[in-house]
Design an enzyme around this catalytic site. Sequence first.
Site, PDB file in Angstrom:
ATOM      1  CG  ASP A 103      -1.479   0.506   1.241  1.00  0.00           C
ATOM      2  OD1 ASP A 103      -1.223  -0.412   0.571  1.00  0.00           O
ATOM      3  OD2 ASP A 103      -0.982   0.830   2.155  1.00  0.00           O
TER       4      ASP A 103
HETATM    5  N1  URA Z   1       3.860   1.667   2.516  1.00  0.00           N
HETATM    6  C1  URA Z   1       2.576   1.486   2.622  1.00  0.00           C
HETATM    7  O1  URA Z   1       2.062   0.980   3.848  1.00  0.00           O
HETATM    8  N2  URA Z   1       1.485   1.906   1.885  1.00  0.00           N
HETATM    9  C2  URA Z   1       1.734   2.561   0.948  1.00  0.00           C
HETATM   10  O2  URA Z   1       0.897   2.733   0.037  1.00  0.00           O
HETATM   11  C3  URA Z   1       3.033   2.794   0.384  1.00  0.00           C
HETATM   12  C4  URA Z   1       4.052   2.221   1.389  1.00  0.00           C
END
Ligand code: URA
Length: 247
Positions: A103
């Site tokens: 993310d």
């Molecule tokens: N899980 C999440 O919620 N975000 C990420 O970036 C990776 C795994």
Amino acid sequence: MRIDKILANSGYGSRKDVKKLLRAKAVTVNGAIIRDAAAHVDPEKDFIFVGDDQVRYQEFIYLVMNKPAGVISATEDRVHETVLDLLSEADFSREPFPVGRLDIDTEGLLILTNDGKFAHEVLAPKKHVDKTYYAQIAGLVTPADIAAFAKGVILKGNATKGEEDYETKPAVLKILTTDTETGTSEIEVTITEGKFHQVKRMFESVGKTVLYLKRIQMGKLVLDETLPLGAYRELTEAELALVLTRD
Ligand code: URA
């Protein structure tokens, strides 16, 4: 393959840099000076030299980055900077892409490559490459949460988008610290899948919120903490093998 592409892909700089080398008569193929950037050469068979250096052509590039928050792990985005914007021109020109997504606000271990087969092996659900995250959580994480993660929790699908609920595969949750004064915890969690916002949604399912998330391991490859945020380097062959190594 064009000689300028081979040299650019072998660490001799951008195509512009390579042109300069060619013009300076620094490049020979099978003993003959080559000046034409478009000349076709077989990197498997021909002997290519830049000065006294024999060129060892590498078809693929494998990079490991300590992804900072604020950049998108995609190859392009209309609004935000992407992880490709953090690469040197020479590395960018090899056309790598991120292996899976983190993310925008997640930091940590991100692999980039132009080897589609390798990326597929890392991401294929049946390969079960473990991904371990460090997180700071709003809420006191409990042994009941450990048990829930070990069993599998339900990620709520967005019904308006026609998404179904999904039960996660077993995950290993470790509590590092809990602070009753601030009501926060530090944890590590290992998952074998990569659903959208998976770790955040897993904690939501047990009534808690992820405040900070960092990927620290993929397979047996551990994040190189000496890499500053936003920095990257090539993976060694041994490290590459670690990514696909399982217990
Ligand atoms: N899980 C999440 O919620 N975000 C990420 O970036 C990776 C795994």
